[in-house]
Design an enzyme around this catalytic site. Structure first.
Site, PDB file in Angstrom:
ATOM      1  N   LYS A  22     -12.805 -17.776 -13.890  1.00  0.00           N
ATOM      2  CA  LYS A  22     -14.030 -18.527 -13.625  1.00  0.00           C
ATOM      3  C   LYS A  22     -14.103 -19.772 -14.511  1.00  0.00           C
ATOM      4  O   LYS A  22     -14.367 -20.885 -14.038  1.00  0.00           O
ATOM      5  CB  LYS A  22     -15.241 -17.627 -13.871  1.00  0.00           C
ATOM      6  CG  LYS A  22     -16.537 -18.283 -13.502  1.00  0.00           C
ATOM      7  CD  LYS A  22     -17.717 -17.356 -13.712  1.00  0.00           C
ATOM      8  CE  LYS A  22     -17.735 -16.272 -12.667  1.00  0.00           C
ATOM      9  NZ  LYS A  22     -18.789 -15.305 -12.846  1.00  0.00           N
ATOM     10  N   ARG A  91     -21.990 -15.473 -18.548  1.00  0.00           N
ATOM     11  CA  ARG A  91     -21.252 -14.771 -17.483  1.00  0.00           C
ATOM     12  C   ARG A  91     -19.855 -14.393 -17.942  1.00  0.00           C
ATOM     13  O   ARG A  91     -19.174 -15.190 -18.581  1.00  0.00           O
ATOM     14  CB  ARG A  91     -21.087 -15.679 -16.261  1.00  0.00           C
ATOM     15  CG  ARG A  91     -22.371 -16.041 -15.573  1.00  0.00           C
ATOM     16  CD  ARG A  91     -22.114 -17.137 -14.538  1.00  0.00           C
ATOM     17  NE  ARG A  91     -23.364 -17.649 -14.001  1.00  0.00           N
ATOM     18  CZ  ARG A  91     -23.970 -17.147 -12.933  1.00  0.00           C
ATOM     19  NH1 ARG A  91     -23.432 -16.150 -12.282  1.00  0.00           N
ATOM     20  NH2 ARG A  91     -25.110 -17.658 -12.522  1.00  0.00           N
ATOM     21  N   GLY A 100     -17.816  -7.626 -10.093  1.00  0.00           N
ATOM     22  CA  GLY A 100     -18.935  -6.740 -10.411  1.00  0.00           C
ATOM     23  C   GLY A 100     -18.661  -5.729 -11.509  1.00  0.00           C
ATOM     24  O   GLY A 100     -19.492  -4.870 -11.783  1.00  0.00           O
ATOM     25  N   MET A 102     -17.975  -6.335 -14.795  1.00  0.00           N
ATOM     26  CA  MET A 102     -18.480  -6.667 -16.137  1.00  0.00           C
ATOM     27  C   MET A 102     -19.865  -7.292 -16.020  1.00  0.00           C
ATOM     28  O   MET A 102     -20.440  -7.356 -14.948  1.00  0.00           O
ATOM     29  CB  MET A 102     -17.485  -7.567 -16.834  1.00  0.00           C
ATOM     30  CG  MET A 102     -16.227  -6.813 -17.209  1.00  0.00           C
ATOM     31  SD  MET A 102     -15.015  -7.848 -17.980  1.00  0.00           S
ATOM     32  CE  MET A 102     -14.600  -8.981 -16.703  1.00  0.00           C
ATOM     33  N   ARG A 336     -12.600 -20.234  -6.556  1.00  0.00           N
ATOM     34  CA  ARG A 336     -11.297 -19.630  -6.876  1.00  0.00           C
ATOM     35  C   ARG A 336     -10.488 -19.556  -5.594  1.00  0.00           C
ATOM     36  O   ARG A 336     -11.030 -19.648  -4.493  1.00  0.00           O
ATOM     37  CB  ARG A 336     -11.459 -18.252  -7.495  1.00  0.00           C
ATOM     38  CG  ARG A 336     -12.054 -17.285  -6.544  1.00  0.00           C
ATOM     39  CD  ARG A 336     -12.336 -15.945  -7.138  1.00  0.00           C
ATOM     40  NE  ARG A 336     -13.187 -15.265  -6.182  1.00  0.00           N
ATOM     41  CZ  ARG A 336     -13.964 -14.246  -6.441  1.00  0.00           C
ATOM     42  NH1 ARG A 336     -14.029 -13.772  -7.643  1.00  0.00           N
ATOM     43  NH2 ARG A 336     -14.680 -13.693  -5.499  1.00  0.00           N
ATOM     44  N   HIS A 449      -3.684  12.397  -7.519  1.00  0.00           N
ATOM     45  CA  HIS A 449      -2.630  13.238  -6.943  1.00  0.00           C
ATOM     46  C   HIS A 449      -2.479  12.954  -5.446  1.00  0.00           C
ATOM     47  O   HIS A 449      -1.378  12.705  -4.950  1.00  0.00           O
ATOM     48  CB  HIS A 449      -2.985  14.708  -7.188  1.00  0.00           C
ATOM     49  CG  HIS A 449      -2.064  15.672  -6.524  1.00  0.00           C
ATOM     50  ND1 HIS A 449      -2.332  16.208  -5.287  1.00  0.00           N
ATOM     51  CD2 HIS A 449      -0.863  16.165  -6.888  1.00  0.00           C
ATOM     52  CE1 HIS A 449      -1.340  17.009  -4.927  1.00  0.00           C
ATOM     53  NE2 HIS A 449      -0.435  17.005  -5.900  1.00  0.00           N
ATOM     54  N   ARG A 570      24.892   8.128   5.530  1.00  0.00           N
ATOM     55  CA  ARG A 570      25.009   9.454   4.900  1.00  0.00           C
ATOM     56  C   ARG A 570      25.634  10.385   5.930  1.00  0.00           C
ATOM     57  O   ARG A 570      25.017  10.675   6.963  1.00  0.00           O
ATOM     58  CB  ARG A 570      23.646   9.985   4.494  1.00  0.00           C
ATOM     59  CG  ARG A 570      22.991   9.261   3.332  1.00  0.00           C
ATOM     60  CD  ARG A 570      21.669   9.947   2.988  1.00  0.00           C
ATOM     61  NE  ARG A 570      21.101   9.497   1.738  1.00  0.00           N
ATOM     62  CZ  ARG A 570      20.108   8.604   1.639  1.00  0.00           C
ATOM     63  NH1 ARG A 570      19.607   8.055   2.727  1.00  0.00           N
ATOM     64  NH2 ARG A 570      19.620   8.286   0.449  1.00  0.00           N
ATOM     65  N   SER A 774      28.106   0.621  -5.132  1.00  0.00           N
ATOM     66  CA  SER A 774      26.755   0.643  -4.569  1.00  0.00           C
ATOM     67  C   SER A 774      25.916   1.531  -5.483  1.00  0.00           C
ATOM     68  O   SER A 774      26.257   2.698  -5.716  1.00  0.00           O
ATOM     69  CB  SER A 774      26.788   1.201  -3.148  1.00  0.00           C
ATOM     70  OG  SER A 774      25.469   1.249  -2.648  1.00  0.00           O
ATOM     71  N   ASP A 779      19.637   8.929  -7.563  1.00  0.00           N
ATOM     72  CA  ASP A 779      20.264   9.834  -8.526  1.00  0.00           C
ATOM     73  C   ASP A 779      20.314   9.203  -9.913  1.00  0.00           C
ATOM     74  O   ASP A 779      20.167   9.904 -10.915  1.00  0.00           O
ATOM     75  CB  ASP A 779      21.680  10.206  -8.054  1.00  0.00           C
ATOM     76  CG  ASP A 779      21.642  11.420  -7.142  1.00  0.00           C
ATOM     77  OD1 ASP A 779      21.018  12.425  -7.534  1.00  0.00           O
ATOM     78  OD2 ASP A 779      22.211  11.367  -6.034  1.00  0.00           O
ATOM     79  N   CYS A 842      21.764   1.155  -2.716  1.00  0.00           N
ATOM     80  CA  CYS A 842      21.365   1.875  -1.501  1.00  0.00           C
ATOM     81  C   CYS A 842      20.354   2.967  -1.788  1.00  0.00           C
ATOM     82  O   CYS A 842      20.008   3.737  -0.904  1.00  0.00           O
ATOM     83  CB  CYS A 842      22.582   2.427  -0.783  1.00  0.00           C
ATOM     84  SG  CYS A 842      23.514   3.602  -1.768  1.00  0.00           S
ATOM     85  N   TYR A 862      23.875  -7.376  -2.185  1.00  0.00           N
ATOM     86  CA  TYR A 862      22.972  -6.928  -1.129  1.00  0.00           C
ATOM     87  C   TYR A 862      22.106  -5.756  -1.597  1.00  0.00           C
ATOM     88  O   TYR A 862      22.419  -5.094  -2.586  1.00  0.00           O
ATOM     89  CB  TYR A 862      23.748  -6.512   0.129  1.00  0.00           C
ATOM     90  CG  TYR A 862      24.618  -5.298  -0.037  1.00  0.00           C
ATOM     91  CD1 TYR A 862      24.105  -4.020   0.163  1.00  0.00           C
ATOM     92  CD2 TYR A 862      25.952  -5.412  -0.403  1.00  0.00           C
ATOM     93  CE1 TYR A 862      24.889  -2.905  -0.008  1.00  0.00           C
ATOM     94  CE2 TYR A 862      26.746  -4.300  -0.589  1.00  0.00           C
ATOM     95  CZ  TYR A 862      26.205  -3.042  -0.389  1.00  0.00           C
ATOM     96  OH  TYR A 862      26.975  -1.925  -0.567  1.00  0.00           O
TER      97      TYR A 862
END
Ligand code: PEP
Ligand code: MG
Length: 890
Positions: A22, A91, A100, A102, A336, A449, A570, A774, A779, A842, A862
Site C-alpha cells: 500500500k 493503516r 482484512g 490486520m 495495486r 490433513h 514403466r 534420468s 525414490d 522423470c 528435459y
C-alpha cells in the site's frame, strides 16, 4: 542509522519490501501527480524492530515528529487542533496483500474539543462530527486496547432502542453525543483509564497496535496458508483523512481497470454515495455499479477514468483502486496490481501484448503453470446461476457432486458418487476419501490433513467451510439443513458449495490441446490467449518436455499435448492382467528351462507393447525402463494365500500349486521391499529377465524402422547405485542389441536412473557406462529423507506442514537444499566425465512448476511428467527461461 519514515513523495512502487504494497503504491501515485491525500509510511523494518523488542523503537518518535510536521504544513492544519483539526488514518500494509487480516484506525486526532472543530469544517455538521468521534473510540478501543467490540455494539443498540429507531442513520447529533459518553464508559471500564485526549498519544498507540496486529491469530493463520514469511512485518501508513460521508456530493468506491473475473476490458467497480470505505466493506447498504457515478458526478467520473488509464499505462497491468470523493473532489486511497482468476490472467496478458503495453516475454511472467492447471480441470457450468450455500477454502481443485455422507464407511459402501463431509479428516478416513468424489470439511485450511491428502490424490476438496455445523447425519448452514443422501456440489477451486447437482463442463483449454475444440468456442479469447502464450513458451524454453507413458494411448495423448518424447515408460504395468500367469510361471519356475519358456512367451508380447508406443512417438526419443518393482508384487498377498492354504488343508483339500506359491511368496517376502530385490538387482539375480526386455525393445525398433519409421529407443536401468551394476547389465545389453539391430541403422542408447543417493554421489563413475541420466526424484526423495513414499504423506505430513518444517511436501516440489543438491552434484560430475551426457528427470517433480524452474537452473535437457501435466511443464519451462535471462522487455 536506518530511516524508518518515508514521506509519500520519497517512496516508489519498487520499495514494497520496506514500505509494504500500500505504502509503495501510494508513493508511486503521489509521484505520478495523482490526487493522493498527504501522508507518510513507517517502514516494515520499524515494525520488525518493535516486534523483536516488544517496545518502543529508538529514533522512531523523532522521525514521526518531523514527518507529521511536514504533513501538517502541507494540509495547513494541525493534528487534533481544536479549531481546525487535521485527522489521520493509521493503516497497515504488508509486502503481500493480506486482506482484512490486520488493523486500521480512522479519525485519529478527534477528542472532546476537536470534535467541534471538525463540525465547523464540515459546515456545521454536528452529526457527522460526533459520528466520527464515536467511530474513533470504538475502533481505537477494539484495536489498540482490546476492548470487546460487542460492548460497543450493545451500547449502540441501546441508543437505538431508547430512541425507538432501527438504523444507525436515524440517530441525530445529540444521540451520538450521548453514545460517545457511553462508549467512553465502556472504554474506561475495560482499560482502567479514560479515552486518551492527546492526539499525538492516540497516533503513537495506534501505530503500535498496527505493528502488533501482524501477529494477530488470523494474520498468522493467513500467512501460513498463503506461505507468506512470518518475519516480514507490516508497514504503517499515516494518511490525512478525507471523508466520503459529508453528503450526497461525497462517496467512496472501488474500481478495476479490467474485469478481474474474465479479463474483459470495461468499467468495473462499485460506488456508495455518502459513505466511508468501512461501510462498503461492512455491506451495510447496496452499492451502485461504478458506471452510475457518471450520472451522479460526471467531473469526478471522468477524472477517475483518466486516472485508471494512467495507472494501467504506468503499471502495464490490471489495477484495482480504492477512492473517495469528498464534496466533489476525487482522492485516490489505494491502488495495486489486481488479483484475478486464472482465465483473466491469460486473457489480460494476451490483451496487453495486443495493445503493445508489454511484450511476449513479460506476458509469460504474468501467468503460471498453476493457473494453466486450474484451467485444465473440468468446471461447473454456472449458467443456471446456482446459489452457493457457503464457501470454504478451495484446497484441491476440480468440480465434484454427489450424495452427502458423513463417514468413511458410508463413503466406501455407497453406490454412485458421494461427497464425504467431515468436521476434519484423519488417517482413518483414508478409505472414504478414496471412495468419495470430493471432500468437504468445516475446519482446517490448505495444509490440513484433508487438503494434503486430497491434493495428493488429485481429488476435489473444500476445507474450512466454517459456517457449516457438521452433525452425525446432517449438517446445517445458515438455518438450512442438509441430510445424508442429499446431493451437493463442491468447487475445489473457488471453495463454493452448492445444494443439488451443478452440471460439470469439460475444459475448453483441454479441448484445445486435444485438437477437438468445440467450434463454438474457437474464438474464445481465453483459448487464443493460451495458444499465444504456449507458442511463445515453447520458443523460449531450454528444457524439453517429455512424458511418462506406458501405453500407446497415453503416448498419443501426450504427443497432442506437446510432449517431445517419452522420458519414462514403466514396463511393470505390462506384466499385469492376463500376463500375470506368465509372470507367475517365470517366478515359480523350478528350473532354467521352464524359466526360459516363460520368458520366451513374454517376449513377443513385450515387443508388441513397445512397437505400439514407438509408432505413436515416431521420430521422438522413447526411454524404456527395465522392470523395477520387486517381483513378489506380481504374486498374491502372503496373508490371503496363507489363509487360503490353511482353510484348504483343514478341509482336507490338497492344492499343490497354492502350496508351492505360498512357499515362494514366503521366500520372497521382504521387510522393506522398497529397499529390497528390485530394479537393477532383479536383472542381476534373475537370469534372462532384462535380456528378454532388451531384445523386445531392439526388435520393436527394428520393426518400426522396417516400416519406414524413425524409432529412437533409450534403455534405462533402474535403481543403480554403483557403476559395476550398470556395466554388467550394459555388457549383456550391448551384445543383444548388436545381434538384433545389425545394419538396420537403428541406434539404441543405454543409460540409468539416478534415484539412489549413492548413484548421485558417484555420478562421475556411473557416467562412464551411461549415455544418459534420468533423475528418479521420487525414490531419490524417499532415500534422501528416509521417508517411505507410500506412507508418510497421508500419515503425518500435515503436522510437518503445520510446524513449517517444510512449506510443501518434498514429494510434490523438489527439496532444493537436500535432494536438489544431490541432483546438482550428479549433473556436474556426470557431465565432467561425459560432456554430452543427456540429463532428464522423470519423478513426479517433472510436472511441478517450482521444480521445473529448478531443473532449468541446473541445466537438465528435459523434464518428463504425466500427459496431463505436459502443457503445465511446457509453460513453466518457457517461464523459467525468461526468468533466467531477465525480462525487462516492456
Ligand atoms: C522415481 O523414483 O522418481 C521414478 C520415476 O521411478 P518410480 O516412481 O517408478 O519408482
Ligand atoms: Mg524409482
Amino acid at each position: 542509522m536506518a530511516k524508518f519514515v518515508y514521506d509519500f513523495a520519497e517512496g516508489n512502487k519498487d520499495l514494497k519490501d520496506l514500505l509494504g504494497g500500500k505504502g509503495a503504491n501510494l508513493a508511486e501515485m503521489t509521484n505520478l501527480g495523482l490526487p493522493v491525500p498527504a501522508g507518510f509510511t513507517i517502514t516494515t523494518e520499524a515494525c520488525q524492530r518493535y516486534l523483536a523488542a516488544g517496545t518502543h523503537v529508538d529514533g522512531l518518535d523523532a522521525e514521526i515528529d518531523e514527518h507529521l510536521a511536514a504533513l501538517e504544513r502541507s494540509m495547513g492544519r494541525r493534528l487534533g487542533d481544536p479549531a481546525d483539526p487535521l485527522l489521520v488514518s493509521v493503516r497497515s500494509g504488508a509486502k503481500f496483500s493480506m486482506p482484512g487480516m490486520m488493523e486500521t484506525v480512522l479519525n485519529v486526532g478527534l477528542n472532546d474539543e476537536s470534535v467541534d472543530g471538525l463540525s465547523r469544517q464540515a459546515g456545521g455538521n454536528d452529526r457527522f462530527a460526533w459520528d466520527s468521534y464515536r467511530r474513533l473510540i470504538q475502533m481505537f478501543g477494539k484495536t489498540v486496547c482490546d476492548v470487546p467490540g460487542s460492548e460497543f455494539e450493545e451500547a449502540l443498540h441501546a441508543a437505538k432502542v431508547a430512541k425507538g429507531v432501527k438504523d444507525d442513520v436515524q440517530l441525530d447529533a445529540d444521540d451520538l453525543k450521548g453514545l460517545v459518553g457511553a462508549y467512553k464508559k465502556v472504554f474506561a471500564k475495560h482499560t482502567g483509564h479514560d479515552f486518551p485526549q492527546d492526539p499525538r498519544q492516540q497516533l503513537d498507540l495506534a501505530i503500535e497496535a498496527v505493528f502488533r496486529s501482524w501477529n494477530a491469530d488470523r494474520a498468522v493463520l493467513y500467512r501460513r496458508q498463503e506461505r507468506i514469511p512470518a518475519d516480514l512485518g507490516t508497514a504503517v501508513n499515516v494518511v490525512a483523512m478525507v471523508f466520503g460521508n459529508l453528503g450526497p456530493d461525497s462517496g467512496t468506491g472501488v474500481a478495476f481497470t479490467r474485469d478481474p473475473a474474465t479479463g474483459e476490458s470495461g468499467i468495473y467497480g462499485d460506488y456508495l454515495q455518502n459513505a466511508q470505505g468501512e461501510d462498503v466493506v461492512a455491506g451495510i447498504r447496496n452499492t451502485l455499479p461504478l458506471a452510475d457515478l457518471e450520472k451522479i458526478d460526471k467531473k469526478s467520473y471522468d477524472e477517475l477514468l483518466a486516472i485508471m488509464a494512467t495507472l494501467e499505462g504506468h503499471y502495464h497491468d490490471l489495477c484495482d483502486i480504492e477512492f473517495t470523493i469528498e464534496r466533489g473532489k476525487l482522492w485516490m486511497l489505494q491502488t495495486r496490481v489486481g488479483k484475478r482468476t486464472a482465465a483473466a490472467a491469460f486473457t489480460i496478458a494476451a490483451q496487453l501484448v495486443d495493445e503493445g503495453m508489454i511484450d511476449l516475454d513479460e506476458a509469460l511472467t504474468r501467468v503460471s503453470g498453476a493457473q494453466l492447471a486450474q484451467l485444465m480441470f473440468p468446471r461447473f457450468d454456472l449458467s443456471g446461476d446456482p446459489t452457493a450455500i457457503t464457501r470454504g477454502v478451495g484446497a484441491s481443485p476440480g468440480a465434484a457432486y454427489g450424495k452427502v455422507v458423513f463417514s468413511s464407511a458410508e463413503a466406501v459402501a455407497a453406490d454412485g458418487p458421494v461427497i464425504l463431509v467431515r468436521r476434519e479428516t484423519n488417517p482413518d478416513d483414508l478409505p472414504g476419501m478414496i471412495a468419495a468424489q470430493g471432500i468437504l470439511t468445516s475446519r482446517g485450511g490448505k495444509t490440513s490433513h484433508a487438503a494434503v491428502v486430497a491434493r495428493g490424490m488429485g481429488k476435489t476438496c473444500v476445507c474450512g467451510a466454517d459456517e457449516i455445523e457438521v452433525g452425525r447425519d446432517q449438517f446445517t448452514v445458515g438455518g438450512q439443513v442438509v441430510r445424508a443422501g442429499d446431493v451437493i456440489s463442491i468447487d475445489g477451486t473457488t471453495g463454493r458449495v452448492y445444494l443439488g447437482e451443478v452440471p460439470v463442463r469439460p475444459s475448453e483449454v483441454v479441448q484445445y490441446f486435444e485438437g477437438d475444440l468445440d467450434p463454438a468456442l474457437a474464438n474464445e479469447p481465453l483459448v487464443a490467449a493460451v495458444h499465444l502464450l504456449m507458442t511463445h513458451a515453447d520458443s523460449r524454453a531450454a528444457l524439453k518436455v517429455r512424458t511418462n507413458a506406458d501405453t500407446g494411448a497415453d503416448a498419443a495423448r501426450a504427443r497432442r499435448f506437446g510432449a517431445h518424447g517419452i522420458g519414462l515408460c514403466r514396463t511393470e504395468h505390462m506384466f499385469l492382467g492376463d500376463r500375470r500367469e506368465l509372470v507367475e510361471r517365470l517366478i515359480l519356475a523350478p528350473n532354467p528351462a521352464e524359466r526360459n519358456d516363460a520368458l520366451a512367451a513374454l517376449q513377443p508380447l513385450q515387443r508388441a507393447d513397445f512397437l505400439d508406443i514407438f509408432r505413436e512417438m515416431n521420430g521422438l526419443p522413447v526411454t524404456v525402463r527395465l522392470i523395477d518393482p520387486p517381483l513378489h508384487e506380481f504374486l498374491p498377498s502372503l496373508e490371503e494365500l496363507a489363509v487360503q492354504v490353511a482353510v484348504a488343508k483343514a478341509r482336507g483339500e490338497e492344492n499343490e500349486r497354492d502350496e508351492r506359491m505360498l512357499s515362494a511368496v514366503r521366500r520372497m517376502h521382504e521387510q522393506n521391499p522398497m529397499l529390497g530385490l528390485r530394479g537393477v538387482r532383479l536383472g542381476l539375480v534373475i537370469p534372462g529377465l532384462f535380456a528378454m526386455q532388451v531384445r523386445a525393445i531392439a526388435e520393436a525398433a527394428v520393426a518400426l524402422a522396417a516400416e519406414g519409421g524413425h524409432p529412437k529407443p533409450e534403455i534405462m536401468v533402474p535403481l543403480v547405485g554403483a557403476v559395476q551394476e550398470l556395466e554388467t547389465v550394459r555388457a549383456e545389453a550391448e551384445r543383444i542389441i548388436a545381434e538384433v539391430v545389425g545394419d538396420s541403422g537403428v541406434e539404441v542408447l543405454i543409460g540409468t536412473m539416478i534415484e539412489v543417493p549413492r548413484a548421485a554421489l558417484t555420478a562421475g563413475q556411473i557416467a562412464e557406462a551411461a549415455e544418459f541420466f534420468s533423475f528418479g526424484t521420487n525414490d531419490l526423495t524417499q532415500m534422501a529423507w528416509g521417508f517411505s513414499r507410500d506412507d508418510v504423506e497421508g500419515a503425518f505430513f500435515w503436522r510437518y506442514l503445520e510446524l513449517g518444517i517444510f512449506g510443501i511436501s518434498p514429494f510434490e516440489s523438489i527439496d532444493r537444499d537436500g535432494v536438489g543438491r544431490l541432483v546438482r552434484i550428479a549433473a556436474a560430475e556426470g557431465r565432467a566425465t561425459r560432456p554430452g551426457l543427456k540429463l532428464g528427470v522423470c519423478g513426479e517433480h517433472g510436472g511441478d512448476p517450482e521444480s521445473v524452474h529448478f531443473f532449468h537452473e541446473v541445466g537438465l535437457d528435459y523434464v518428463s511428467c504425466s500427459p496431463f501435466r505436459v502443457p503445465v511443464a511446457r509453460l513453466e519451462a518457457g517461464r523459467a527461461a525468461v526468468e533466467s535471462t531477465g525480462s525487462d522487455h516492456r
